[in-house]
Design a protein around this motif. Structure first.
Motif, PDB file in Angstrom:
ATOM      1  N   LEU A  60      -3.276   1.332  -8.170  1.00  0.00           N
ATOM      2  CA  LEU A  60      -2.562   2.833  -7.832  1.00  0.00           C
ATOM      3  C   LEU A  60      -2.674   3.266  -6.397  1.00  0.00           C
ATOM      4  CD1 LEU A  60      -3.733   5.209 -10.673  1.00  0.00           C
ATOM      5  CD2 LEU A  60      -1.396   4.523 -10.253  1.00  0.00           C
ATOM      6  N   VAL A  61      -3.864   2.735  -5.723  1.00  0.00           N
ATOM      7  CA  VAL A  61      -4.080   3.073  -4.425  1.00  0.00           C
ATOM      8  C   VAL A  61      -3.360   1.991  -3.477  1.00  0.00           C
ATOM      9  CG1 VAL A  61      -5.922   2.959  -2.628  1.00  0.00           C
ATOM     10  CG2 VAL A  61      -6.414   3.944  -4.817  1.00  0.00           C
ATOM     11  N   ALA A  62      -3.222   0.851  -3.958  1.00  0.00           N
ATOM     12  CA  ALA A  62      -2.487  -0.070  -3.228  1.00  0.00           C
ATOM     13  C   ALA A  62      -0.832   0.176  -3.097  1.00  0.00           C
ATOM     14  CB  ALA A  62      -2.767  -1.525  -3.723  1.00  0.00           C
ATOM     15  N   LEU A  63      -0.527   0.390  -4.310  1.00  0.00           N
ATOM     16  CA  LEU A  63       1.247   0.713  -4.573  1.00  0.00           C
ATOM     17  C   LEU A  63       1.372   2.040  -3.586  1.00  0.00           C
ATOM     18  CD1 LEU A  63       1.721  -0.135  -8.004  1.00  0.00           C
ATOM     19  CD2 LEU A  63       3.049  -0.893  -6.237  1.00  0.00           C
ATOM     20  N   GLY A  64       0.555   3.012  -3.695  1.00  0.00           N
ATOM     21  CA  GLY A  64       0.675   4.119  -2.917  1.00  0.00           C
ATOM     22  C   GLY A  64       0.606   4.023  -1.360  1.00  0.00           C
ATOM     23  N   MET A  65      -0.260   3.165  -0.930  1.00  0.00           N
ATOM     24  CA  MET A  65      -0.232   2.648   0.568  1.00  0.00           C
ATOM     25  C   MET A  65       0.914   1.975   0.948  1.00  0.00           C
ATOM     26  SD  MET A  65      -4.270   1.870   0.989  1.00  0.00           S
ATOM     27  CE  MET A  65      -4.083   0.526   2.015  1.00  0.00           C
TER      28      MET A  65
END
Lengths: 263, 286
Positions: B270-275
């Motif tokens: 989730l964090v990686a895709l958001g970034m």
């Protein structure tokens, strides 16, 4: 909106993708009505005997009953607590911080299989709840995000000054909620109920850990059946399950329409 | 009305917002946060060391393979669904109102159909006595049925099938909001069809692509039924391994560890895709 011609090659691939989406469903329906002892498509002959076979199998019927009982209970509980929560979040946005709403979306971010396993350890093993109760508990949690999200969305377009006007004119707040707020968000509530009901009815990953000997839900029953046998009766059950989904949607449309007609 | 009643009414009014959200909050806390939290905590509570369970888990080649496979399947499913979804979403967004309604209904219907039914459909197609094998034999192309099930290809097909509707609906949502004049402008300025896609469609569709990818990636990382029915023992993923450890071999220590790995991977993706979305977005928004 002005219409745009889609590049024919793109459109053709688009249609192929849509065909890919429909193929398994069409094949399952075809195999269910085939007059053969094996799964055949295109169907050879036409027969409803596999449907009859399903309706006579006790395990399927009993688990269908459990599924309905669990789906109805879980949806009702999730509706009650979810409606209050969504209303509280929308009405008292000044008191309750916005991030608080995401608490109710948490179940969407925990993999269902992890949630199911965790529930098994606490609810079934430690608390020793009966299977049906455990199923209702688990399903209530997976239904809750849909309730809060969909009802919140429809509350966001509701003008709360109407409510304040009614209260300041002396109407009891509970009566205001029932006669003014609720009718205005009715379609959102109905959409939320349908989504939650279907989510519960189709769930496997959570139920898998909670069902016990003798008590099972229909998707779990079908799942275990498919792992062992391979005959058209599962296709027939699948078609019946699709039928339930369609009936629920149509019923809602109908009641919503009828409700409007009465008004 | 006495002064007492007024203070009491005020106090109730001040509490009302919290009373409304209380039942649902309690339910999420007691029935989700506590059970899942204890699973997380138990995975670190090996007397031999906080990370002992993880050391043990990752010491096995088989387990490392399962983690990699789950990741790979989730990645491939997302990529294929994104590509295929774009064509379907393009078609839907560019159709007339009637066709559009029907195509959207056709995309929503599989979503409302259970995972078991949708995976079973592929068992009927790919099975040993399945439709594809029967057709190939009848056509004389093969003599004996091929084993098309219980391999990675079957899992991938089933996964893409499962998540494609989510991707299509996320993409239709953004494609519909793109102003048609932008396409005409780009075309009249001499942009090739691919140029239009790269410079107009892609940047504007990015938010939908990100939402769709998050849903599909985290969803396929967690899916149990499809890898179980179409992949079997030979294509174990984290989800099917968790079930196997918890229910069949009754190794709850391992199950706790796998559960925690799944939660961490979901959160990280989730964090990686958001970034990624933030970096790709031209104005730094998404």
């Amino acid at each position: 909106m002005q219409q745009r011609s889609v590049n024919p090659v793109v459109a053709a691939i688009g249609w192929l993708v849509m065909a890919f989406l429909m193929a398994p469903i069409v094949i399952v329906i075809g195999a269910a009505v085939s007059d053969t002892t094996y799964l055949a498509f295109p169907p050879q002959g036409f027969s409803l005997r596999w449907f009859g076979n399903v309706l006579q199998q006790r395990s399927f019927m009993a688990s269908f009953q459990t599924s309905m009982q669990v789906a109805i209970s879980a949806t009702s509980i999730a509706l009650a607590i979810g409606l209050f929560a969504a209303y509280g979040l929308a009405r008292f946005g000044k008191t309750i911080p916005a991030w608080f709403g995401s608490v109710f979306l948490l179940p969407l971010f925990v993999p269902e299989i992890v949630f199911g396993f965790s529930l098994l350890k606490t609810v079934i093993v430690s608390l020793e709840l009966p299977v049906t109760t455990a199923l209702i508990v688990g399903h209530t949690i997976i239904c809750l995000p849909y309730m809060v999200r969909v009802i919140s969305a429809s509350l966001s377009s509701f003008d709360f000054s109407i409510e304040e006007a009614a209260v300041s004119l002396g109407m009891h707040p509970i009566k205001v909620f029932l006669t003014i707020v609720l009718p205005n968000i009715r379609s959102g509530v109905i959409a939320a109920v349908v989504l939650a009901f279907i989510t519960s009815l189709n769930d496997v990953a959570v139920s898998l850990f909670l069902t016990g000997p003798g008590v099972s839900t229909l998707p779990i029953e079908v799942f275990t059946y498919v792992e062992q046998f391979f005959d058209p009766s599962v296709a027939a059950v699948s078609v019946l399950l699709m039928g339930v989904t369609i009936i629920v949607m149509a019923l809602v449309e109908r009641t919503l329409g009828l409700g409007k007609a009465v008004k | 009305m006495g002064a007492d009643t007024i203070t009491r009414t005020n106090r109730v009014t001040a509490l009302a917002p919290w009373l409304l959200v209380l039942p649902a909050t309690m339910a999420v806390f007691a029935l989700l946060a506590v059970p899942v939290g204890s699973t997380l905590a138990e995975s670190f509570s090996n007397p031999l060391g906080v990370f002992e369970n993880y050391r043990r888990f990752f010491a096995s080649d088989y387990n490392r393979m399962v983690v990699l496979r789950s990741f790979w399947i989730a990645f491939a499913t997302t990529a294929i669904a994104l590509a295929a979804g774009f064509f379907a979403a393009y078609l839907i967004a560019g159709s007339g109102p009637r066709t559009k309604r029907i195509l959207i209904l056709l995309s929503v219907f599989p979503l409302l159909t259970g995972v078991v039914v949708r995976s079973f459909g592929w068992m009927v197609i790919l099975g040993r006595n399945g439709i594809l094998n029967n057709a190939l034999i009848e056509l004389g192309l093969i003599n004996a049925p091929l084993s098309l099930l219980f391999n990675q290809g079957a899992v991938l097909v089933g996964m893409v099938y499962l998540f494609l509707p989510l991707m299509i609906l996320s993409l239709v949502g953004v494609l519909e909001t793109i102003d048609q004049d932008l396409y005409s402008a780009a075309e009249s300025l001499g942009s090739s069809p691919f140029g239009v896609f790269r410079q107009v469609t892609f940047p504007l569709a990015l938010p939908g692509m990100v939402v769709g990818s998050i849903l599909v990636f985290t969803g396929s990382l967690a899916t149990f039924v499809t890898p179980r029915l179409l992949g079997g023992e030979r294509q174990m993923t984290l989800a099917t391994l968790l079930h196997e450890k918890a229910i069949i071999s009754f190794d709850w220590e391992a199950a706790n560890t796998i559960a925690t790995i799944m939660i961490v991977l979901t959160a990280l993706s989730l964090v990686a895709l958001g970034m990624l979305a933030k970096r790709l977005s031209p104005k730094g928004r998404a």
